[in-house]
Motif scaffolding. Structure first.
Motif, PDB file in Angstrom:
ATOM      1  N   THR A   1       0.848  -1.196   0.000  1.00  0.00           N
ATOM      2  CA  THR A   1       0.000   0.000   0.000  1.00  0.00           C
ATOM      3  C   THR A   1       0.881   1.243   0.000  1.00  0.00           C
ATOM      4  O   THR A   1       2.073   1.183   0.317  1.00  0.00           O
ATOM      5  CB  THR A   1      -0.927   0.026   1.225  1.00  0.00           C
ATOM      6  N   ALA A   2       0.287   2.381  -0.333  1.00  0.00           N
ATOM      7  CA  ALA A   2       1.038   3.634  -0.415  1.00  0.00           C
ATOM      8  C   ALA A   2       1.439   4.120   0.966  1.00  0.00           C
ATOM      9  O   ALA A   2       0.637   4.104   1.905  1.00  0.00           O
ATOM     10  CB  ALA A   2       0.207   4.691  -1.121  1.00  0.00           C
ATOM     11  N   ASP A   3       2.701   4.570   1.083  1.00  0.00           N
ATOM     12  CA  ASP A   3       3.143   5.250   2.297  1.00  0.00           C
ATOM     13  C   ASP A   3       2.730   6.711   2.286  1.00  0.00           C
ATOM     14  O   ASP A   3       2.592   7.332   3.342  1.00  0.00           O
ATOM     15  CB  ASP A   3       4.670   5.144   2.430  1.00  0.00           C
ATOM     16  N   ALA A   4       2.544   7.273   1.111  1.00  0.00           N
ATOM     17  CA  ALA A   4       2.116   8.666   0.973  1.00  0.00           C
ATOM     18  C   ALA A   4       1.322   8.811  -0.311  1.00  0.00           C
ATOM     19  O   ALA A   4       1.670   8.224  -1.333  1.00  0.00           O
ATOM     20  CB  ALA A   4       3.313   9.606   0.971  1.00  0.00           C
ATOM     21  N   THR A   5       0.254   9.588  -0.255  1.00  0.00           N
ATOM     22  CA  THR A   5      -0.554   9.909  -1.427  1.00  0.00           C
ATOM     23  C   THR A   5      -0.406  11.388  -1.730  1.00  0.00           C
ATOM     24  O   THR A   5      -0.595  12.231  -0.848  1.00  0.00           O
ATOM     25  CB  THR A   5      -2.030   9.558  -1.193  1.00  0.00           C
TER      26      THR A   5
END
Length: 335
Positions: A193-197
């Motif tokens: 999953t993304a650590d930052a969007t």
């Protein structure tokens, strides 16, 4: 009966691994690495397939026989295109995966080479750790009902374009990038999953405070800058895994672009530059803060008048050069 699963394009999202630490070329980044959900507008997708080579026909045979065919996985490379909104994180990520500089000031210097951090390096070696390649995950793009992600490792940027226009995309900056790899895409049930969007506001032509061309102030309708080089895979380690020995950059970095500006006294005052003196001039495109693009040595290439609208514009194609083997081709500060 046909399978019932399918992939809806609006349901596909992309993740990009971007880390200051290094990962071995040919190894996919893992969940512990830094993953970014960047503002992607559009994309194309690679697919694991092989080109077919055909051997010579046997004399006296008027058909191609099965034993003439050979799939050449040892020659494969894959490219795919991604268009991003021009946020600082997206632009700096593309710069890191292109020439290895993804700091707040991304400088394309003449000695950067392929981008490994070693001056004038033209090669990357399989298994050697560098920070200038990424793994891209196309979430929900896999064709299998359960292995529903596509993972593409060893990706570097072959070319990219930064552009803004008052007549397109609401004036927002767009960054179009072509990614290149010699490692086949794989389909997997991925849990990363993304650590930052990235929800940052893209840069905009309407925020530009100063544009100068040889010290002449221009009012821009649009501008773009394309930076590119050629890449090749180095053979195949064997004919079972088909892994490359590495990558090679096979041409110099080229930076070309276009300014489209209102035709006025500034254009007249720059006439001698457009007439040609074989000498580079400075181009600077700035915001009051947070964006400075400086091209120290640009030469124009057959400027023309655009008379297609209600008033005239000057189209100024240019090519950026480095003043020496260590000087900057262009520098970009973006935040």
């Amino acid at each position: 009966m046909a399978e019932t699963n399918f992939q809806a394009q609006p349901n596909i999202s992309l993740l990009f691994a971007k880390d200051s630490s290094t990962t071995a070329l040919g190894t996919a980044h893992v969940a512990a690495d830094n993953w970014l959900a960047l503002p992607v507008i559009s994309f194309t997708m690679p697919h694991d397939s092989a080109a077919l080579d055909v051997g010579p026909a046997r004399s006296g045979t008027l058909a191609q026989l099965e034993n003439q065919g050979r799939h050449r996985r040892g020659l494969n490379t894959w490219t795919f295109d991604v268009s991003f909104k021009g946020t600082p994180n997206a632009v700096l990520g593309v710069c890191q995966w292109a020439f290895g500089d993804g700091a707040s000031s991304a400088d394309l210097n003449a000695n950067l080479g392929i981008g490994t951090g070693t001056a004038n390096a033209a090669t990357m070696t399989h298994g050697t750790a560098t920070a200038n390649h990424t793994t891209v995950i196309f979430q929900n793009a896999g064709s299998d009902a359960s292995a529903n992600d596509i993972v593409v490792r060893g990706c570097i940027v072959q070319s990219f374009t930064l552009k803004e226009s008052v007549d397109a995309d609401g004036g927002q900056m767009i960054c179009d990038a072509t990614f290149w790899t010699a490692y086949p895409p794989t389909e997997a049930a991925n849990t990363i999953t993304a650590d930052a969007t990235d929800y940052a506001t893209p840069k905009s032509i309407f925020s530009k405070s100063t544009t100068s061309f040889n010290s002449e102030a221009l009012l821009l309708s649009s501008w773009e800058l394309t930076t590119s080089r050629s890449l090749e895979r180095i053979s195949s380690q064997d004919y079972s895994s088909y892994l490359p020995f590495g990558y090679a950059q096979t041409s110099p970095w080229e930076a070309t672009g276009t300014l489209v500006a209102k035709r006025d006294d500034s254009i007249y005052d720059a006439l001698s530059v457009m007439q040609g003196s074989s000498t580079g001039v400075n181009i600077s495109i700035d915001e009051s803060s947070g964006f400075t693009l400086d091209i120290p040595d640009a030469m124009t290439d057959a400027s023309t008048v655009d008379a297609g609208g209600s008033y005239l514009f000057q189209t100024i194609p240019f090519r950026a050069f480095a003043a020496s083997t260590t000087a900057a081709i262009w520098t970009l500060a973006i935040s």
